[in-house]
Every structure is written in structure tokens, then in C-alpha cells.
Design an enzyme around this catalytic site. Structure first.
Site, PDB file in Angstrom:
ATOM      1  N   CYS A 113       0.812  -1.226   0.000  1.00 36.23           N
ATOM      2  CA  CYS A 113       0.000   0.000   0.000  1.00 36.23           C
ATOM      3  C   CYS A 113       0.843   1.273   0.000  1.00 36.23           C
ATOM      4  O   CYS A 113       0.364   2.339  -0.382  1.00 36.23           O
ATOM      5  CB  CYS A 113      -0.941   0.003   1.202  1.00 36.23           C
ATOM      6  SG  CYS A 113      -2.102  -1.363   1.154  1.00 36.23           S
ATOM      7  N   HIS A 250      -3.429   7.383   2.466  1.00 36.45           N
ATOM      8  CA  HIS A 250      -3.818   6.063   1.965  1.00 36.45           C
ATOM      9  C   HIS A 250      -5.229   5.762   2.444  1.00 36.45           C
ATOM     10  O   HIS A 250      -5.571   6.022   3.595  1.00 36.45           O
ATOM     11  CB  HIS A 250      -2.825   5.020   2.486  1.00 36.45           C
ATOM     12  CG  HIS A 250      -3.230   3.616   2.161  1.00 36.45           C
ATOM     13  ND1 HIS A 250      -3.616   3.244   0.905  1.00 36.45           N
ATOM     14  CD2 HIS A 250      -3.324   2.504   2.934  1.00 36.45           C
ATOM     15  CE1 HIS A 250      -3.932   1.955   0.908  1.00 36.45           C
ATOM     16  NE2 HIS A 250      -3.759   1.483   2.133  1.00 36.45           N
ATOM     17  N   ASN A 280     -10.034  -0.073  -0.382  1.00 34.70           N
ATOM     18  CA  ASN A 280      -8.576   0.010  -0.295  1.00 34.70           C
ATOM     19  C   ASN A 280      -7.989  -0.529  -1.601  1.00 34.70           C
ATOM     20  O   ASN A 280      -8.053  -1.728  -1.864  1.00 34.70           O
ATOM     21  CB  ASN A 280      -8.106  -0.820   0.906  1.00 34.70           C
ATOM     22  CG  ASN A 280      -6.599  -0.772   1.104  1.00 34.70           C
ATOM     23  OD1 ASN A 280      -5.857  -0.306   0.239  1.00 34.70           O
ATOM     24  ND2 ASN A 280      -6.141  -1.263   2.240  1.00 34.70           N
TER      25      ASN A 280
HETATM   26  O1  UT7 Z   1      -3.831  -1.051   3.465  1.00 31.31           O
HETATM   27  C1  UT7 Z   1      -3.009  -1.702   4.374  1.00 31.31           C
HETATM   28  C2  UT7 Z   1      -3.368  -1.360   5.724  1.00 31.31           C
HETATM   29  N1  UT7 Z   1      -4.544  -2.064   6.149  1.00 31.31           N
HETATM   30  C3  UT7 Z   1      -5.318  -1.512   7.046  1.00 31.31           C
HETATM   31  O2  UT7 Z   1      -5.067  -0.392   7.404  1.00 31.31           O
HETATM   32  C4  UT7 Z   1      -6.435  -2.309   7.645  1.00 31.31           C
HETATM   33  C5  UT7 Z   1      -6.384  -2.107   9.136  1.00 31.31           C
HETATM   34  N2  UT7 Z   1      -7.443  -2.753   9.858  1.00 31.31           N
HETATM   35  C6  UT7 Z   1      -8.746  -2.364   9.776  1.00 31.31           C
HETATM   36  O3  UT7 Z   1      -9.103  -1.501   9.007  1.00 31.31           O
HETATM   37  C7  UT7 Z   1      -9.724  -3.004  10.735  1.00 31.31           C
HETATM   38  O4  UT7 Z   1      -9.019  -3.735  11.705  1.00 31.31           O
HETATM   39  C8  UT7 Z   1     -10.745  -3.927  10.034  1.00 31.31           C
HETATM   40  C9  UT7 Z   1     -11.700  -3.093   9.218  1.00 31.31           C
HETATM   41  C10 UT7 Z   1     -10.033  -4.929   9.169  1.00 31.31           C
HETATM   42  C11 UT7 Z   1     -11.577  -4.660  11.100  1.00 31.31           C
HETATM   43  O5  UT7 Z   1     -12.189  -3.744  11.977  1.00 31.31           O
HETATM   44  P1  UT7 Z   1     -12.059  -3.953  13.546  1.00 31.31           P
HETATM   45  O6  UT7 Z   1     -12.870  -2.921  14.172  1.00 31.31           O
HETATM   46  O7  UT7 Z   1     -10.591  -3.993  13.886  1.00 31.31           O
HETATM   47  O8  UT7 Z   1     -12.766  -5.327  13.730  1.00 31.31           O
HETATM   48  P2  UT7 Z   1     -12.171  -6.691  14.327  1.00 31.31           P
HETATM   49  O9  UT7 Z   1     -11.153  -7.272  13.399  1.00 31.31           O
HETATM   50  O10 UT7 Z   1     -11.785  -6.456  15.729  1.00 31.31           O
HETATM   51  O11 UT7 Z   1     -13.462  -7.597  14.261  1.00 31.31           O
HETATM   52  C12 UT7 Z   1     -14.626  -7.302  15.015  1.00 31.31           C
HETATM   53  C13 UT7 Z   1     -15.651  -8.378  14.744  1.00 31.31           C
HETATM   54  C14 UT7 Z   1     -15.085  -9.784  14.799  1.00 31.31           C
HETATM   55  O12 UT7 Z   1     -16.031 -10.601  15.424  1.00 31.31           O
HETATM   56  P3  UT7 Z   1     -15.851 -11.007  16.979  1.00 31.31           P
HETATM   57  O13 UT7 Z   1     -14.505 -11.673  17.057  1.00 31.31           O
HETATM   58  O14 UT7 Z   1     -15.903  -9.708  17.732  1.00 31.31           O
HETATM   59  O15 UT7 Z   1     -17.005 -11.922  17.174  1.00 31.31           O
HETATM   60  C15 UT7 Z   1     -14.949 -10.183  13.357  1.00 31.31           C
HETATM   61  O16 UT7 Z   1     -15.066 -11.550  13.155  1.00 31.31           O
HETATM   62  O17 UT7 Z   1     -16.184  -8.211  13.416  1.00 31.31           O
HETATM   63  C16 UT7 Z   1     -16.115  -9.460  12.726  1.00 31.31           C
HETATM   64  N3  UT7 Z   1     -15.958  -9.197  11.301  1.00 31.31           N
HETATM   65  C17 UT7 Z   1     -16.996  -8.947  10.495  1.00 31.31           C
HETATM   66  N4  UT7 Z   1     -18.311  -8.870  10.715  1.00 31.31           N
HETATM   67  C18 UT7 Z   1     -19.107  -8.585   9.678  1.00 31.31           C
HETATM   68  C19 UT7 Z   1     -14.812  -9.159  10.585  1.00 31.31           C
HETATM   69  N5  UT7 Z   1     -15.089  -8.890   9.293  1.00 31.31           N
HETATM   70  C20 UT7 Z   1     -16.430  -8.750   9.215  1.00 31.31           C
HETATM   71  C21 UT7 Z   1     -17.328  -8.459   8.171  1.00 31.31           C
HETATM   72  N6  UT7 Z   1     -18.640  -8.375   8.446  1.00 31.31           N
HETATM   73  N7  UT7 Z   1     -16.905  -8.217   6.894  1.00 31.31           N
END
Ligand code: UT7
Length: 323
Positions: A113, A250, A280
Site C-alpha cells: 500500500c 492512503h 482500499n
Molecule cells: O492497506 C493496508 C493497511 N490495512 C489496514 O489499514 C487495515 C487495518 N485494519 C482495519 O481496518 C480493521 O481492523 C478492520 C476493518 C479490518 C476490522 O475492523 P475492527 O474494528 O478492527 O474489527 P475486528 O477485526 O476487531 O473484528 C470485530 C468483529 C469480529 O467478530 P468477533 O470476534 O468480535 O465476534 C470479526 O469476526 O467483526 C467481525 N468481522 C466482520 N463482521 C461482519 C470481521 N469482518 C467482518 C465483516 N462483516 N466483513
């Protein structure tokens, strides 16, 4: 002092738009979750006939046209991509050929990225070092090809597209009032290599592989890394956040963008956000965001613009330029 001045910019997006609701029958997710956690509402997804090379070529042609130049005027192409058409040769060389350009040189740059930020900083060094006068810097990606479409934690986040800039050598006075690239800071730290990676490659599995990410871990590091590298860039240039006209980060997650801008003291109205439109797009995200803000008249000649990115590796970096 030689400066690398932006002469033109362009973008290209696949024809097909995929809305968040389109995922609802594929994986367990919802439009509400995606919008709340990321700010993404839609992304473009490449068809079989749309590749990193074809999108990159289209963005390059648009940038050349806005610069009033032709491929004959260019002596270097740097393509930032992690989704090349082939393992080799470099997709930059394929784009060079598609443009009918049989002089100069072209190469790919792989910093995921952060690729476009790395590529602009690199182009600036080639220009200031005298090896090139006019450089086409392209970010082009087809991440849809390396997504695991059954993994809801990644497949909803990424999109395809391309953006490009034409940079040209111009004599400046060596002050912050010059047009062109004014400062850049680049960083990487491979200790984080397993937090965002593709689980395949020519030298390991012999396959292309799929993107894997520990989203929460990446998120945890992102804001600190972004703000550190931007503060270093501000220090080198002798400016503060108040001097900026536009912040073009980004586009991975609206929450990361908002938290970074807040920590740096960059006013909300100076932040260019396109993650809602494109998702992204990795190395294409910064030049795609630039293309939107230039087209709608926000970014104008003479404006002080800060580019920033962070991604797999981890890699991260910032470029300050006067448009
Ligand atoms: O470009 C390179 C750099 N990349 C980034 O900057 C990405 C950085 N990370 C993020 O943007 C975020 O961490 C995400 C958007 C990927 C995830 O958001 P989050 O608030 O950190 O969520 P999380 O990973 O803590 O997940 C929360 C919950 C989980 O369920 P439990 O464990 O709380 O039951 C996930 O399984 O959300 C669940 N989850 C989803 N639910 C519905 C994960 N993906 C999804 C989804 N739809 N698509």
C-alpha cells in the site's frame, strides 16, 4: 535546485462497481458493519479483460493528456504494484510497450500500500540525480485477483484501480515556496511481515496465493506509524500541519484516516477521503484520491499537499509536495 514538479495526473477504474450489499449473499456481513468499521460503501472490481497493465496504461494516458505530453516525452516509468500481470517481466515494461514507448526505462516497485509514496520519492531522486527528466509514476492494482472471497475479514475491504502522475524536472530556488516534491520520509520494518501478507509466491509455494491480514494488529500500529513519519516529514520541511492545504492519505479505513488527522492537528476539511468510493486499492489509493480532489477543483496549482501511506511489510512513508 532541481525539483520534481507535477505536470499532470490521471486515473482509471474497472467498469464494474460492487456495493457492500452485494457481499450479503456471499459471506456473513452487512452494509452497516462495513460502513461503520471502515467507511467503505463500494469498490470497483476488474473483469477478465481488465488487468494491472491495462488499468495502469489507461491512467498513464490520462495523466499524459492532462500534462499535454505524449509517451515520447517520458524517459522513466515507475509502476507501484503488488499485483503484477506476471511474476516477470515487470508490468511497467508491459505498460511501456502498450504506450508504444521503446526508449528510456521502466521498472516495478513493490511496497504494497505504500508503493505509490515510495515510487514518487524514488522518481524524485532519479530526477534530482539527473537520470530522468520526465517520469510517469503509476499505482495500479487488481487486488480482487488475490482475495479469498470466502474470508469476510478481508474480501470486503479491497478494490481495483489505477492512478498516475507525470513529474518533470524544474529549477527551483530551494525553498518551501518551490513547486514539486519538497520532502519525503520512507520506513519499513519486516518484523511485522506476517500481519499482512500473501500466502504464496514463486520461491515458496510456486502459486500466487491469497491475501491474509490480522486487521486488528495492522490497525493498532497504523496511526502511530503514520503520524511518526509525517512528523518527520514536517520536521525536514520546517512546516506544521497548519501550513498544509490538503492531506491525501492512503485510503484503507476512514477510522484510521480520522484518527491520524486528529493526532496531527490537520483540520477535517483538508482531508481527502475516497475510501467510500474505491475501498482500499493499495498502491492506487493515493493517486486515485488525488485524481478525485484535482477533478473537483479542491487541489490547485501552488497548493501544499501531503501524501501518506502504510501497508504490508510493514512499509510506511510520506511525501510533501507543492502541486
Ligand atoms: O492497506 C493496508 C493497511 N490495512 C489496514 O489499514 C487495515 C487495518 N485494519 C482495519 O481496518 C480493521 O481492523 C478492520 C476493518 C479490518 C476490522 O475492523 P475492527 O474494528 O478492527 O474489527 P475486528 O477485526 O476487531 O473484528 C470485530 C468483529 C469480529 O467478530 P468477533 O470476534 O468480535 O465476534 C470479526 O469476526 O467483526 C467481525 N468481522 C466482520 N463482521 C461482519 C470481521 N469482518 C467482518 C465483516 N462483516 N466483513
Amino acid at each position: 535546485m532541481i525539483r520534481s514538479v507535477v505536470r499532470g495526473n490521471g486515473a482509471a477504474l474497472p467498469r464494474r462497481i460492487m456495493k457492500n450489499a452485494d457481499f450479503e449473499g456471499m459471506v456473513e456481513t452487512s452494509d452497516e458493519w462495513i460502513v461503520q468499521r471502515t467507511g467503505i460503501r463500494q469498490r470497483h472490481v476488474a473483469a477478465d479483460d481488465e488487468t494491472t497493465a491495462s488499468l495502469g496504461e489507461a491512467a498513464a494516458r490520462a495523466a499524459l493528456s492532462s500534462a499535454g505530453m505524449t509517451p515520447a516525452d517520458i524517459d522513466l516509468i515507475i509502476l507501484a504494484t503488488s499485483t503484477p500481470n506476471n511474476t516477470f517481466p515487470a508490468t511497467a515494461v508491459e505498460i511501456q510497450n502498450r504506450l508504444g514507448m521503446h526508449h528510456g526505462f521502466a521498472f516495478d516497485m513493490q511496497a504494497v500500500c505504500s508503493g505509490f509514496v515510495y515510487a514518487v520519492a524514488t522518481a524524485d531522486l532519479y530526477i534530482r540525480g539527473g537520470l530522468a527528466k520526465r517520469v510517469l509514476v503509476i499505482g495500479s492494482e487488481t487486488f480482487s485477483r488475490i482475495l479469498d472471497w470466502n474470508d469476510r475479514s478481508t474480501c470486503v475491504l479491497f478494490g481495483d484501480g489505477a492512478g498516475a502522475l507525470v513529474l518533470e524536472a524544474e529549477e527551483g530556488v530551494g525553498a518551501i515556496t518551490d513547486r514539486g516534491v519538497l520532502a519525503a520520509s520512507l520506513r519499513s520494518d519486516g518484523v511485522h511481515k506476517d500481519k499482512l501478507f500473501v500466502d504464496g509466491g514463486p520461491s515458496t509455494t510456486g502459486t500466487v496465493g491469497h491475501l491474509r491480514m490480522e486487521g486488528r494488529e495492522v490497525f493498532k500500529h497504523a496511526v502511530g506509524m503514520i503520524t511518526d513519519v509525517i512528523e518527520a516529514t514536517f520536521g525536514d520541511a520546517g512546516i506544521t500541519a497548519e501550513d498544509l492545504d490538503w492531506f491525501v492519505p492512503h485510503q484503507a479505513n476512514k477510522r484510521i484516516i480520522d484518527a491520524s488527522a486528529k493526532k496531527l492537528g490537520i483540520a477535517e476539511q483538508k482531508v481527502v477521503v475516497t475510501v467510500d468510493l474505491h475501498g482500499n486499492t493499495s498502491a492506487a489509493s493515493v493517486p486515485l484520491a488525488l485524481s478525485v480532489a484535482v477533478a473537483d477543483g479542491r487541489i490547485k496549482k501552488g497548493d501544499l499537499v501531503l501524501l501518506e501511506a502504510m501497508g504490508g511489510g510493514f512499509t510506511w512513508g510520506a511525501v510533501l509536495l507543492r502541486w
